[in-house]
Design a protein around this motif. Structure first.
Motif, PDB file in Angstrom:
ATOM      1  N   ILE A 142      72.639  76.699  27.001  1.00 44.98           N
ATOM      2  CA  ILE A 142      71.495  75.970  27.561  1.00 44.98           C
ATOM      3  C   ILE A 142      71.475  76.022  29.086  1.00 44.98           C
ATOM      4  N   GLY A 143      72.359  76.830  29.679  1.00 43.94           N
ATOM      5  CA  GLY A 143      72.395  76.937  31.130  1.00 43.94           C
ATOM      6  C   GLY A 143      73.101  78.200  31.584  1.00 43.94           C
ATOM      7  N   SER A 144      72.860  78.586  32.817  1.00 46.53           N
ATOM      8  CA  SER A 144      73.330  79.852  33.362  1.00 46.53           C
ATOM      9  C   SER A 144      74.823  79.865  33.660  1.00 46.53           C
ATOM     10  N   ARG A 145      75.517  80.881  33.166  1.00 45.56           N
ATOM     11  CA  ARG A 145      76.930  81.070  33.479  1.00 45.56           C
ATOM     12  C   ARG A 145      77.126  81.259  34.980  1.00 45.56           C
ATOM     13  N   ASP A 146      76.230  82.013  35.607  1.00 48.01           N
ATOM     14  CA  ASP A 146      76.371  82.284  37.038  1.00 48.01           C
ATOM     15  C   ASP A 146      76.297  81.006  37.861  1.00 48.01           C
ATOM     16  N   ILE A 147      75.417  80.098  37.467  1.00 46.49           N
ATOM     17  CA  ILE A 147      75.296  78.833  38.210  1.00 46.49           C
ATOM     18  C   ILE A 147      76.522  77.966  37.988  1.00 46.49           C
ATOM     19  N   PHE A 148      77.021  77.907  36.751  1.00 49.55           N
ATOM     20  CA  PHE A 148      78.257  77.154  36.511  1.00 49.55           C
ATOM     21  C   PHE A 148      79.393  77.713  37.381  1.00 49.55           C
ATOM     22  N   GLU A 160      65.994  77.400  43.817  1.00 48.85           N
ATOM     23  CA  GLU A 160      65.680  77.761  42.429  1.00 48.85           C
ATOM     24  C   GLU A 160      66.864  77.464  41.507  1.00 48.85           C
ATOM     25  N   GLU A 161      68.070  77.728  41.989  1.00 46.21           N
ATOM     26  CA  GLU A 161      69.261  77.465  41.170  1.00 46.21           C
ATOM     27  C   GLU A 161      69.489  75.973  40.979  1.00 46.21           C
ATOM     28  N   GLN A 162      69.216  75.192  42.018  1.00 41.64           N
ATOM     29  CA  GLN A 162      69.334  73.733  41.876  1.00 41.64           C
ATOM     30  C   GLN A 162      68.379  73.217  40.823  1.00 41.64           C
ATOM     31  N   ALA A 163      67.158  73.731  40.844  1.00 43.88           N
ATOM     32  CA  ALA A 163      66.172  73.314  39.841  1.00 43.88           C
ATOM     33  C   ALA A 163      66.599  73.758  38.442  1.00 43.88           C
ATOM     34  N   ALA A 164      67.167  74.966  38.347  1.00 37.76           N
ATOM     35  CA  ALA A 164      67.624  75.474  37.046  1.00 37.76           C
ATOM     36  C   ALA A 164      68.767  74.610  36.508  1.00 37.76           C
ATOM     37  N   PHE A 165      69.686  74.206  37.375  1.00 36.42           N
ATOM     38  CA  PHE A 165      70.802  73.375  36.905  1.00 36.42           C
ATOM     39  C   PHE A 165      70.309  71.995  36.477  1.00 36.42           C
TER      40      PHE A 165
END
Length: 397
Positions: A142-148, A160-165
């Motif tokens: 349910i979320g991006s590995r790269d962001i984690f 954009e990454e903050q919004a995605a997280f």
């Protein structure tokens, strides 16, 4: 031959074959023996896995073969509705289900929303049927590995990454809130060490939000990690004074080679134990810590290790934990260690199976990982084979 209805006893005996394989027909027993015989050959497992993936990608007609063999043994069906047959069979033996949508998620917002929708359908199904007390959730679904990974490394996120997280956290909150209202439990899976810290933080946030009266949300600790005892001890200390029941699921760990290789490649100390005995001590140590704090912990021991299973059973009996069914859970993968699961359930313990489901093509990578992990567990294949062989002989097949 039809499956057998077993009456409960009060003694846990993992060598009781009649109970262990009470849910298996003669045909299913023979298939299990054949599969574990093949899985005892690591090279064959790797080659067969690669060949099967490519055959399905190329559209070759092997789906029926896969579905009738390894898929039927380790998966409940292609949909949650199909999986209900396995769910009901296990329920008849007092074995609970941890429903696990095992398809590999697409790494984009549409893919993450698809997984959310599937999990929400499962929660609604669980509420209606009353047959699915637990669901499993992978945060990388349910979320991006790269962001984690960026969060773990302390790297700044783009707008954009903050919004995605934030959307990832919102998806998780939607799931946990629905599980709370449906009176079911969410097991959050663990991932690689370089992704896990922000996942721990999300799990803790959800526990504080929803675990006031019972453990709605469980975080998973991989006890082959050298820091997990310290993490567990610190979590207990930090949560003192809060109205929260900590949900703690302990496993040994599934990524040992990957963890060691990455540590060597990047030049940092391996985050996992090199010696199995150290992992065993870590796992049993976590059991002790959780039992010492059972007034504010629910424990799930998810293990195929017979020694650790016996250890926890003995501690429950020795300490006279009367409400152990509510506070202590045992779990194994569907298709493995039936001698533990079914004999635990028969002896009155809270026992469950992780039951994956999903389209054959998209769940095949999951099944290959399970097969490869099993071939690397010392003694696991030999133990499974010896039990299956003994039951085949007992039935006179």
């Amino acid at each position: 031959m039809s499956t057998t209805t077993i009456q409960p006893t009060s003694t846990f005996d993992p060598n009781d074959l009649k109970i262990a394989f009470s849910n298996k027909t003669d045909k299913e027993l023979k298939l299990a023996y054949f599969l574990f015989k093949m899985m005892g050959k690591p090279t064959l497992v790797k080659l067969g896995g690669v060949a099967s993936v490519w055959a399905l990608k190329l559209g070759l007609p092997i789906k029926g073969l896969v579905k009738g063999t390894i898929y039927s043994h380790f998966c409940g069906g292609e949909t949650a509705q199909e999986a209900q047959r396995a769910i009901r069979r296990m329920a008849n033996a007092r074995v609970h289900t941890v429903l696990d949508y095992a398809a590999e998620a697409k790494e984009d917002e549409a893919g993450f929303d698809h997984v959310l929708d599937e999990i929400m359908r499962n929660i609604r199904l669980a509420k209606v049927t009353g047959e699915i007390p637990y669901i499993s959730v992978k945060l990388t679904g349910i979320g991006s590995r790269d962001i984690f990974q960026k969060l773990q490394e302390g790297a700044p996120l783009t707008t954009e990454e903050q919004a995605a997280f934030q959307r990832t956290e919102s998806r998780l909150d939607i799931i946990c809130k629905a599980a709370y209202e449906a009176n079911i439990t969410v097991y959050l899976d663990a991932e690689e060490s370089w992704l896990q810290q922000p996942m721990d933080e999300l799990a803790e946030k959800m526990m504080l939000r929803y675990n006031e009266h019972r453990a709605v949300v469980f975080n998973t600790l991989q006890m082959y990690r050298t820091d997990r005892i310290a993490y567990l001890t610190d979590l207990l200390k930090r949560s003192e004074g809060y109205d929260v029941i900590l949900g703690i699921k302990i496993v040994r760990g599934a990524y040992i080679e990957k963890e060691q290789e990455r540590a060597a490649e990047h030049g940092y100390p391996s985050p996992v134990f090199h010696i199995k005995a150290d992992t065993d001590r870590s796992f049993d140590g976590a059991i002790d810590i959780c039992l010492q704090n059972l007034h504010r912990v629910e424990l799930c021991a998810a293990t195929h290790n017979e020694a650790s299973t016996r250890y926890l059973v003995n501690q429950i009996n020795r300490q006279g934990i009367a409400d152990h069914q509510k506070r202590i859970h045992f779990s194994q993968l569907y298709g493995m260690s039936d001698n533990l699961t079914y004999n635990l359930a028969n002896a009155g313990f809270n026992a469950s199976k992780y039951l994956p489901y999903g389209d054959v093509a998209t769940t095949l990578p999951y099944m290959i990982r399970r097969a490869e992990e099993n071939t690397s567990i010392a003694g696991q294949m030999g133990r499974e084979l010896s039990l299956l062989e003994a039951e085949i002989k007992r039935r006179g097949l």
